[in-house]
Write a protein that holds these residues in place. Structure first.
Motif, PDB file in Angstrom:
ATOM      1  N   GLY A  52      40.097  41.033  44.346  1.00 55.33           N
ATOM      2  CA  GLY A  52      39.588  39.677  44.178  1.00 55.33           C
ATOM      3  C   GLY A  52      39.033  39.448  42.783  1.00 55.33           C
ATOM      4  O   GLY A  52      39.215  38.375  42.200  1.00 55.33           O
TER       5      GLY A  52
ATOM      6  N   SER B  88      37.112  34.787  46.288  1.00 51.24           N
ATOM      7  CA  SER B  88      36.322  35.178  45.134  1.00 51.24           C
ATOM      8  C   SER B  88      36.458  34.136  44.039  1.00 51.24           C
ATOM      9  O   SER B  88      37.426  33.375  43.990  1.00 51.24           O
TER      10      SER B  88
ATOM     11  N   TYR C 102      31.968  37.080  45.420  1.00 49.57           N
ATOM     12  CA  TYR C 102      32.978  37.580  46.369  1.00 49.57           C
ATOM     13  C   TYR C 102      32.466  37.453  47.797  1.00 49.57           C
ATOM     14  O   TYR C 102      31.289  37.690  48.065  1.00 49.57           O
TER      15      TYR C 102
ATOM     16  N   TYR D 217      37.610  43.889  47.166  1.00 50.46           N
ATOM     17  CA  TYR D 217      36.674  43.329  46.182  1.00 50.46           C
ATOM     18  C   TYR D 217      37.293  43.396  44.783  1.00 50.46           C
ATOM     19  O   TYR D 217      37.300  42.395  44.044  1.00 50.46           O
TER      20      TYR D 217
END
Length: 276
Positions: free
Chosen positions: A70, A176, A170, A67
């Motif tokens: 991204g 993303s 995301y 995450y």
């Protein structure tokens, strides 16, 4: 969804967000989006559901790192295109759980050179006003960013007119996007009712929750179609799966009792399984 009894189960919520996207004058729109967006993609197995099982698999810490990777990649791609821009007044993140938005803002603060001393103050001012609804509902997956947007609109109202907001979306796997927008006078037409809707929910205990959970799993199997499911006040009722097609009934308040006893007309269906 997560398997029952796993660490990820308490983070789950249920919800959906619908938006009308089109052309409008900046002054009339609720949110006017910038034509520029930054994107990032990576081939990772951080959170996914194999076709042979109904629950998702997740590598928790690895998924959080994906995450953040991204976020950084999409933000840097945006900056390469947009150049120097004013700092947004608010930042909205994908919210699998609220602490993830805080981690995301910590990474953004590092990228923008915000000191440790100013990080928490900046978090409270630009991020926290949008997170209250996510805390009450839990993870609604792709809708979580836009639930935060609705939460911000509900809390700040007309104060948002002319303010800039940055949004980060995301999806595991992973893709993303980072993009920005400016609030317009369409905020005056925003119906501020999210809080009252959430307060009207019915609380259930763990035993009731587990019964509802197990019943929902049964409804997702083929031949689970039940034409006489009772009306419970919602606009549509999911009646189960018949011949691999999801079946729904539209409910009308003035004839709810008759509808609950009648054989329904299937108004919409999708095919949940496809052969290669």
């Amino acid at each position: 969804r997560y398997e029952r009894g796993t660490a990820g189960e308490p983070t789950q919520g249920a919800g959906a967000v619908a938006m009308l996207v089109g052309k409008a004058e900046e002054r009339d729109a609720l949110l006017q989006l910038s034509p520029i967006s930054g994107a990032f993609a990576s081939d990772v197995y951080d959170f996914w559901r194999p076709p042979y099982q109904s629950e998702a698999l997740v590598k928790g810490k690895y998924s959080m790192n994906c995450y953040l990777e991204g976020l950084q990649g999409a933000y840097e791609d945006y900056c390469r295109q947009a150049g120097d821009e004013p700092t947004p007044d608010y930042l909205l993140y994908h919210v699998p759980f609220p602490a993830m938005a805080r981690k995301a803002h910590r990474r953004m603060s590092d990228l923008r050179g915000i000191s440790e001393d100013l990080y928490l103050e900046d978090l409270e001012r630009r991020v926290e006003p949008a997170l209250w609804a996510n805390r009450k509902i839990g993870n609604v997956y792709s809708g979580s960013l836009y639930l935060a947007l609705a939460g911000l609109c509900e809390r700040k109202g007309a104060h948002l007119i002319g303010r800039r907001v940055a949004l980060f979306s995301y999806g595991s796997g992973s893709c993303s996007e980072y993009f920005t927008g400016r609030f317009g006078e369409g905020i005056y037409r925003f119906h501020r009712h999210l809080y009252s809707v959430l307060e009207a929910r019915t609380e259930v205990d763990v035993h009731q929750y587990e019964l509802l959970h197990d019943a929902s799993l049964k409804m997702e199997r083929n031949h689970s179609f039940q034409p006489a499911l009772p009306h419970q006040g919602q606009a549509f009722t999911f009646l189960g799966i018949r011949d691999h097609e999801r079946c729904y009934r539209q409910n009308f308040a003035e004839d709810a009792v008759a509808l609950s006893n009648a054989r329904p007309t299937v108004l919409h269906h999708t095919r949940p399984f496809q052969r290669a």
